[in-house]
Design a protein around this motif. Sequence first.
Motif: not given
Length: 134
Positions: A95-123
Motif C-alpha cells: 500500500c502507498w500513500m499518495p502526495f502532490d508536490d507542487d503538481g508532481t505526484l509522489m507515493v510513499m510505501s506504508s510498510s517500507t517508507f520508500q518514496t517514489q516520484r512520478i516523473t512522467a505521465i503519458t498515454e
Amino acid sequence: MRHLFGLAFVCAVLCADAAQAQDQISPEAFLNRALGKTLTFTDHQSGTVVGIEQFLRRDLSVWAETNGRCSYGRIEQRGPLICFIYEDFPDPKNCWMPFDDDGTLMVMSSSTFQTQRITAITEIPVACEDAPLS
C-alpha cells in the motif's frame, strides 16, 4: 488507525526533506489523475526508475518492471492508502500513500517508507504482450 498515526510520524521524521512541500491527497484524487494514463515511478532518493504502470481502470493496472516483465494488479482504496495486489506479488500490505508536490505526484510505501516520484505521465501503453484494453 494507530498504524496510520505511526506512518505519519515516521514520515515526518524520515521523509522531512521529501515531504516539505507535499500535500497528502486521497487515493481517489490520485486515481483521477492516473486513470487511462501510464505513470513512470522513480525512486525519490536515487532517481532510478523503479517501473512503469498503466492504470487501465480504477481497479486494474499493469505494472512493467525495468526489465520488461509485467504483472497485472488489482487496485484497492483503503482509507488514505492505495493498495496493489499483483498477480506475481499478492501482498495485501503493498500500500502507498499518495502526495502532490507542487503538481508532481509522489507515493510513499506504508510498510517500507520508500518514496517514489512520478516523473512522467503519458498515454503510451506499457510494452507488455496481451495487456487488456480495459
